[in-house]
Motif scaffolding. Sequence first.
Motif, mmCIF file in Angstrom:
data_model
loop_
_atom_site.group_PDB
_atom_site.id
_atom_site.type_symbol
_atom_site.label_atom_id
_atom_site.label_comp_id
_atom_site.label_asym_id
_atom_site.label_seq_id
_atom_site.Cartn_x
_atom_site.Cartn_y
_atom_site.Cartn_z
ATOM 1 N N UNK A 64 0.843 -1.201 0.000
ATOM 2 C CA UNK A 64 0.000 0.000 0.000
ATOM 3 C C UNK A 64 0.873 1.245 0.000
ATOM 4 N N UNK A 65 1.940 1.240 0.780
ATOM 5 C CA UNK A 65 2.884 2.367 0.748
ATOM 6 C C UNK A 65 3.500 2.494 -0.641
ATOM 7 N N UNK A 66 3.870 1.386 -1.249
ATOM 8 C CA UNK A 66 4.504 1.427 -2.570
ATOM 9 C C UNK A 66 3.543 1.941 -3.649
ATOM 10 N N UNK A 67 2.241 1.882 -3.381
ATOM 11 C CA UNK A 67 1.244 2.428 -4.322
ATOM 12 C C UNK A 67 0.843 3.863 -3.977
ATOM 13 N N UNK A 68 1.404 4.412 -2.907
ATOM 14 C CA UNK A 68 0.988 5.736 -2.428
ATOM 15 C C UNK A 68 1.611 6.871 -3.239
#
Length: 105
Positions: A64-68
């Motif tokens: 999720x962080x990597x998609x933020x």
Amino acid sequence: MLIRIVRMTFAPERVPEFLQLFEASENQIRSMPGCRFLELWQDADQPHVYCTHSHWDSADALNAYRRSALFGQVWPATKALFAAPPLTFSVTPATPDQQAADSVQ
């Protein structure tokens, strides 16, 4: 828990830019849902090599962080400073109970 290590080799003259970028974003990364810990390491023998060491609740939290939007800003800016491709890996704590369970399967 998922532990993420990212080893980054920078052009020596670009290290100050990286350190400024890390300082500007580290608290925002630490505030991401599921991020429990983040620190920066510097290689003892190669001062232009750094590692980030972070703890995440799960692979889903890390992804999720990597998609933020934050990652979308920080990672491209960091990659532009590399002198070599990064080395990234994720690990989980190995406990005697986990090792025994794994050996049975």
